[in-house]
Design a protein around this motif. Structure first.
Motif, mmCIF file in Angstrom:
data_model
loop_
_atom_site.group_PDB
_atom_site.id
_atom_site.type_symbol
_atom_site.label_atom_id
_atom_site.label_comp_id
_atom_site.label_asym_id
_atom_site.label_seq_id
_atom_site.Cartn_x
_atom_site.Cartn_y
_atom_site.Cartn_z
ATOM 1 N N GLU A 119 11.560 3.065 -22.334
ATOM 2 C CA GLU A 119 10.120 3.085 -22.605
ATOM 3 C C GLU A 119 9.595 4.506 -22.786
ATOM 4 O O GLU A 119 8.409 4.702 -23.025
ATOM 5 N N GLY A 120 10.484 5.504 -22.649
ATOM 6 C CA GLY A 120 10.088 6.890 -22.874
ATOM 7 C C GLY A 120 10.277 7.778 -21.659
ATOM 8 O O GLY A 120 10.622 7.314 -20.573
ATOM 9 N N ARG A 121 10.074 9.075 -21.903
ATOM 10 C CA ARG A 121 10.201 10.087 -20.860
ATOM 11 C C ARG A 121 9.073 11.084 -21.003
ATOM 12 O O ARG A 121 8.559 11.312 -22.093
ATOM 13 N N GLY A 122 8.721 11.690 -19.885
ATOM 14 C CA GLY A 122 7.696 12.722 -19.917
ATOM 15 C C GLY A 122 7.471 13.297 -18.541
ATOM 16 O O GLY A 122 8.050 12.839 -17.550
ATOM 17 N N ASN A 123 6.629 14.312 -18.499
ATOM 18 C CA ASN A 123 6.306 14.957 -17.231
ATOM 19 C C ASN A 123 4.976 14.435 -16.708
ATOM 20 O O ASN A 123 4.045 14.204 -17.479
ATOM 21 N N ASP A 124 4.914 14.256 -15.384
ATOM 22 C CA ASP A 124 3.661 13.858 -14.766
ATOM 23 C C ASP A 124 2.814 15.107 -14.495
ATOM 24 O O ASP A 124 3.283 16.229 -14.708
ATOM 25 N N PRO A 125 1.577 14.948 -14.046
ATOM 26 C CA PRO A 125 0.707 16.109 -13.809
ATOM 27 C C PRO A 125 1.204 17.064 -12.722
ATOM 28 O O PRO A 125 0.689 18.169 -12.594
ATOM 29 N N TRP A 126 2.186 16.654 -11.927
ATOM 30 C CA TRP A 126 2.696 17.481 -10.845
ATOM 31 C C TRP A 126 4.018 18.156 -11.199
ATOM 32 O O TRP A 126 4.671 18.737 -10.350
ATOM 33 N N GLY A 127 4.437 18.043 -12.461
ATOM 34 C CA GLY A 127 5.640 18.717 -12.931
ATOM 35 C C GLY A 127 6.929 17.943 -12.771
ATOM 36 O O GLY A 127 8.004 18.474 -13.024
ATOM 37 N N ASN A 128 6.855 16.681 -12.365
ATOM 38 C CA ASN A 128 8.063 15.862 -12.221
ATOM 39 C C ASN A 128 8.397 15.198 -13.549
ATOM 40 O O ASN A 128 7.511 14.687 -14.229
#
Length: 184
Positions: A119-128
């Protein structure tokens, strides 16, 4: 090798089963944990383990849930965990792929293949870094020793044998500790 942990707050396991041969009952398990360790350049080099708290079953009907936890079905006092351990991947991990593994329910282990979609990949607002996957499978509950049923007067049974499973997981990449020279 990279390790990813399941984020239980953003992951769930749902199931659907025919009831009285005329409708579908849906439910979910509210508590799960697990991890995936893999080499993204070598899909054969991976380890995957998921544990589901069988007593966390929720069909929005407490009497039914109590029956599902009983010895007639999951017998959660004796078999508290539903487990899936991955054994192989084939296909495109960035798109759609098959995940083979062993599913253990009610003390019975059987091979199961999940049809998985990234479903995808990305960074959260905390850098994870996070990754999402959806998976589907169909199992026969009787193969796991879940055979309770009642015959209906008009023919058929109260609970269907086929269980459709849907899994949505959000994984969080684990930051590896960096060894500092001279530290113990």
């Amino acid at each position: 090798m990279t390790t990813w942990q399941i984020d239980p707050a953003h992951s769930h396991v749902e199931f659907a089963v025919r009831h009285l041969m005329i409708s579908t009952v849906r439910g979910r398990f509210g508590a799960l944990a697990g991890s995936v360790t893999l080499d993204e350049n070598d899909p054969a080099a991976f380890a995957l383990s998921i544990a589901i708290d069988a007593a966390s079953i929720d069909t929005r009907e407490e009497r039914r849930d109590a029956h599902l936890r009983s010895a007639d079905f999951l017998e959660t006092s004796r078999y508290p965990v539903i487990a899936f351990d991955g054994s192989g991947i084939s296909g495109d991990m960035a798109g759609s792929f098959q995940l083979r593994g062993n599913l253990t329910i009610h003390g019975v282990t059987k091979p199961v293949t999940l049809e998985v979609t990234s479903e995808g990949r990305g960074n959260d607002p905390w850098g994870n870094e996070r990754a999402g996957y959806s998976a589907k499978a169909r199992i026969r509950r009787s193969e796991f020793g879940l055979t309770w049923n009642q015959l209906l007067e008009a023919g058929g049974v109260t609970v269907g044998d086929d269980i459709n499973i849907t899994i949505d997981v959000e994984l969080v990449r684990q930051v590896e500790a960096i060894a500092v020279a001279g530290s113990a």
